[in-house]
Design a protein around this motif. Structure first.
Motif: not given
Length: 706
Positions: A600-610, A699-706
Motif C-alpha cells: 500500500e502507498i499513500q495518496f501523497d506518494d501517488f501525486v508525486k508521479l507526473d 486526445f492530444g499530447n502533454g495532458w496530465t493523467v490523473r
C-alpha cells in the motif's frame, strides 16, 4: 365465496427445445406438485395438466442450430423432460404436447370461434422485420436488441427477460436478426390482431378487486403482490390489439383461406394447451373435460414464473372470456427466478445443472430426489429472486432432514422396539398437551399450503419434527427406564411420539413424497391414498389415535445418511465434484492468476508521479540489445527520448504514431549509452504480453493523467 367442487391446476408448458434446469423446477413445477399432492390427500377432485410447448421460434432456432428438423427436436426433449419430471416425483395427471392433433384442432377452433364472432379480430397490414439473407419474416424470438425499458442488450422481440417487460420487435434499440446477425429490414405483411384493448376495463376490475360482472370472483388479497403489481402496471400503460398470427413454417396453420404461410402465435396456442391436455386426459379416463373448464364451481389455478404473468393474467383470460363459457383463474401464484450460486443459469457457460443431469450425477446418493426437492423448497423464489447453493443444500440435508426429521423418526421406532417389543403402548385416550402443540403446528402448515406459501409450510414440517425431538428429550424415557421401567410417563411419551411420527408421515408426502412411504413402512402402515389426510386431521383434533394401541411398528431405517460423515465420504465427494466444476468455470472466466498487489502507498506518494499523454514520433532498435527500442515521444511542449524494453512485442515501424502515457518526472537514466527521459506505461498479462496503456484516439499530447 364457497369452496370449489373441483380444482384444475396447470403448470407453464416448458419449451421442448432443451433440458430443464433446477430453476425451472423451482418455478412452476415443484410448488404445483406440493399443492396438488396436498389436495389429493384431502380427497379433493383435482386434475393437474401440463405438456410440452412445441411451436414457436425457440424450437426452429434450436433445430437450425443442430441441423435437424423441428420434429426431431421436440420428440427428443419432450420424452427427456417428461421422464425427468416423473423421476423427480412431479405427479402430473396428464403431460400432453402441443404437436398433437387434438391440440391443433382445439387451437384452430378457438381461432375460428373468435373470427366468426366478428368483433374480436381485426386484420392489419403492417411492417415486420425481414431477414433477406434467409428470405423469411422474423418471429419475435428471432430478433434481439437493447431493451428500451432497462437497457438490457440481450432482449428478445417479444420480451425482455431481464426486466420482464413485454415488447414488440420495433421497440428494440439496434435490433439484429438471430439468424444472420445483421440488422433486419422492414417489409409489409398481413396479420390477425386480437382486440385486447377492448377487454381492458373488465380486466382491470377483475385483477384489482376480484370482481367479475359485479360478483366476487376471487379474493385479490390472496394473490401475490408482484403479480397484481405487474398486471396493473401493464394495464396502466394501456392495452393494445395484439397480433396472434405469424409468418412461420412451423406451428399451427391459420384455418382460413388467404392465410397460407401463416401460423398461430405461440402465445395464442400454448395456453390452449391446458385445455387440449385436459381433453386428452378426459378421453383416456372416460370423463367430461368441460366440467373442469366450464363449471363455475371449478377453481382454475396457474403455476408459472414471473416472466409469464401477463400472458396468464391478461391475455389468456381475455381470450377465454372472448370465446365465452370458460372459467377464469382463481389465482396465479407466479414465482420469481432462482439463481445458481449467485449467478443466472447459463447453458452456454455451463453454469447450473439440469434436472436430468442431477439425477445422473447423484445416482448413488440415497434419497436424491427428496434431497433436491427439499433444498429447492427451502429456496423457493416465492416473492423475490433466490439462490441455490451447494453448501446450503448440504446444510438443509444434514441439519434439517437428517438431524431433525430423520433423527426423530429413527429414535421413536428404536425406543418402541426396545421398551415395548415394537408395539404401541396403551394410554388414556384424549388430547394431551403434547398433542395439542402438534395440532397447532399442523394448522399453521396447512394454512400456509393453502396460501401458496410452500417454503414456510416446509419449515413447519421440520418444526413439527423438532417439536417431537424436544418433547422426547424433555421426558427422557431412557433415564426413567433405569429406575421405573413400568412408569406411565414412558408409555405416554412413546405413545405421543408415535402419534407425531404418524402425523409427519402424512404431512411430509406433498414435500418429500419418496420419503413418506419409507416412514410409513417403519410405522408398519401402507402408503397414503387420496383422502387419507382428511381422516388423519379429523382423528388428530378429536383426540383419536393415529396409531392405535398394540399396533406393531416395523424396523428402524436411516432415512437421510448424512453428507458430512466421517465413516462414509462418498456423498460429500459428489458435492465437492459439483463445486469443483463451478470453480473451474469461474477460473476460466477470470483467466490466469494475476500478480499480487504491491504494498500500500499513500495518496501523497501517488501525486508525486507526473503522467502525461504523448505520441511516438519515431522508433528504432537499439544496437546489440534484443529487447530495447529507442523512442521519440512528443509531449507537445517538448520531445523526449525514451528507451523501452518492448522490442520482443512490437516492431519499430508498427508503433510510430501510437499514443501513449509517459511517466514524465522519472529521473533520467542511461541505458546502452542512451539517456532515457521517462518510462512508457504498459500492461502485462500472464503470458508476459505487453500492451500500451493509451488515451482515446486524438486526445492530444502533454495532458496530465490523473
Amino acid at each position: 365465496m364457497d369452496q370449489p367442487k373441483r380444482y384444475l391446476i396447470t403448470s407453464a408448458l416448458p419449451y421442448a427445445n432443451g433440458e430443464l434446469h433446477l430453476g425451472h423446477l423451482a418455478g412452476a413445477y415443484l410448488p404445483a406438485d406440493i399443492y396438488v399432492r396436498y389436495l389429493r390427500l384431502l380427497g379433493k377432485d383435482v386434475v393437474w395438466v401440463c405438456g410440452s410447448d412445441e411451436h414457436g421460434a425457440a424450437i426452429t432456432m434450436r433445430a437450425k442450430k443442430e441441423g435437424i428438423s423441428p420434429k426431431e427436436i421436440i420428440d427428443k426433449y419432450h420424452e427427456l423432460n417428461k421422464a425427468t419430471f416423473k423421476k423427480l416425483g412431479i405427479s402430473f395427471d396428464y403431460y400432453h404436447r402441443t404437436s398433437a392433433q387434438l391440440h391443433h384442432e382445439t387451437s384452430q377452433d378457438f381461432f375460428l370461434r373468435l373470427h366468426e364472432k366478428g368483433d374480436e379480430f381485426e386484420v392489419r397490414t403492417t411492417k415486420q422485420y425481414y431477414d433477406a439473407d434467409f428470405d423469411q419474416f422474423l418471429a419475435d424470438r428471432y430478433i434481439k436488441g437493447t431493451c428500451p425499458r432497462c437497457g438490457h442488450e440481450e432482449a428478445y422481440g417479444d420480451q425482455c427477460e431481464n426486466c420482464g417487460s413485454d415488447l414488440s420487435p420495433i421497440e428494440l434499440i439496434d435490433p439484429v436478426s438471430t439468424l444472420s446477425g445483421k440488422k433486419p429490414e422492414l417489409r409489409e405483411t398481413q396479420h390477425w390482431y386480437f382486440k385486447l384493448d377492448e377487454h381492458e376495463a373488465w380486466l382491470r376490475e377483475w385483477i384489482a378487486t376480484g370482481k367479475l360482472d359485479g360478483e366476487q370472483h376471487h379474493n385479490p388479497d390472496n394473490w401475490k403482490k408482484h403479480v397484481i403489481g405487474q398486471c396493473l402496471s401493464w394495464l396502466d400503460n394501456g392495452l393494445q390489439p395484439r397480433s396472434i398470427t405469424r409468418d412461420l413454417d412451423w406451428g399451427i396453420s391459420v384455418p382460413l383461406e388467404g392465410a397460407e404461410g401463416k401460423v398461430l402465435y405461440v402465445w395464442f396456442d400454448a395456453p390452449i394447451g391446458y385445455i387440449s391436455s385436459t381433453k386428452q386426459w378426459a378421453l383416456e379416463n372416460g370423463t367430461d373435460w368441460e366440467q373442469y373448464w366450464r363449471d363455475e364451481d371449478t377453481a382454475l389455478i396457474h403455476f408459472i414464473g414471473k416472466d409469464n404473468i401477463v400472458f396468464h393474467c391478461i391475455i389468456f383470460p381475455a381470450l377465454l372470456r372472448a370465446y365465452g363459457g370458460y372459467v377464469l383463474p382463481q389465482n396465479v401464484p407466479a414465482n420469481q427466478f432462482l439463481n445458481f450460486e449467485g449467478q443466472k443459469f447459463s447453458k452456454s457457460k455451463g453454469w447450473g445443472i439440469e434436472q436430468h443431469a442431477y439425477l445422473d450425477e447423484f445416482a448413488d446418493f440415497p434419497n436424491k430426489e427428496d434431497a433436491l426437492r427439499y433444498a429447492l423448497l427451502r429456496n423457493l423464489p416465492e416473492n423475490r429472486d433466490s439462490d441455490f447453493k451447494w453448501d446450503e443444500y448440504v446444510d438443509y440435508h444434514d441439519k434439517e432432514l437428517a438431524d431433525k426429521l430423520g433423527n426423530f423418526l429413527n429414535r421413536v421406532i428404536v425406543l418402541t422396539n426396545k421398551y415395548f417389543d415394537g408395539q404401541v403402548p396403551e394410554v388414556q385416550p384424549g388430547v394431551s398437551d403434547a398433542i395439542q402443540g402438534a395440532i397447532e403446528l399442523t394448522d399453521k402448515l396447512t394454512a400456509e399450503i393453502e396460501a401458496f406459501s410452500f417454503k414456510q409450510a416446509g419449515l413447519y414440517l421440520i418444526e413439527l419434527a423438532s417439536y417431537g425431538n424436544t418433547y422426547l428429550q424433555d421426558v427422557s424415557p431412557w433415564k426413567i427406564w433405569k429406575t421405573e421401567p413400568d412408569s406411565p410417563l414412558i408409555k405416554e411419551c412413546i405413545y405421543v411420539s408415535l402419534q407425531i411420527a404418524t402425523l409427519i408421515s402424512a404431512l411430509c408426502e406433498p414435500f418429500i413424497p419418496f420419503t413418506s412411504p419409507r416412514v410409513r413402512k417403519q410405522l408398519n402402515l401402507p402408503p397414503l391414498e387420496n383422502g387419507d389426510l382428511t381422516e388423519v386431521l379429523r382423528k388428530l383434533k378429536a383426540g383419536e389415535s393415529l396409531l392405535p394401541a398394540n399396533h406393531r411398528v416395523g424396523e428402524p431405517e436411516v432415512l437421510f445418511p448424512k453428507i458430512h460423515d466421517r465413516k462414509d465420504t462418498s456423498r460429500l465427494e459428489i458435492i465437492n465434484r459439483q463445486k469443483e466444476k463451478l470453480e473451474a468455470i469461474l477460473a476460466a472466466e477470470r483467466g490466469p492468476e494475476r500478480e499480487p498487489m504491491k504494498p500500500e502507498i499513500q495518496f501523497d506518494d501517488f501525486v508525486k508521479l507526473d503522467l502525461r499523454t504523448g505520441t511516438i514520433t519515431a522508433a528504432e532498435k537499439v544496437p546489440k540489445a534484443d529487447k530495447l527500442l529507442k523512442l521519440s515521444v512528443d509531449l507537445a511542449s517538448e520531445q523526449r527520448t525514451v528507451v523501452s524494453g518492448i522490442a520482443e512485442h512490437y516492431k519499430a515501424e508498427e508503433i510510430v504514431g501510437k499514443q501513449v502515457v509517459l511517466v514524465a518526472n522519472l529521473a533520467p537514466r542511461k541505458l546502452r549509452g542512451i539517456l532515457s527521459q521517462g518510462m512508457i506505461l504498459m500492461a502485462e498479462n500472464a503470458d508476459g504480453k505487453l500492451v500500451f496503456v493509451s488515451p482515446e484516439d486524438g486526445f492530444g499530447n502533454g495532458w496530465t493523467v490523473r
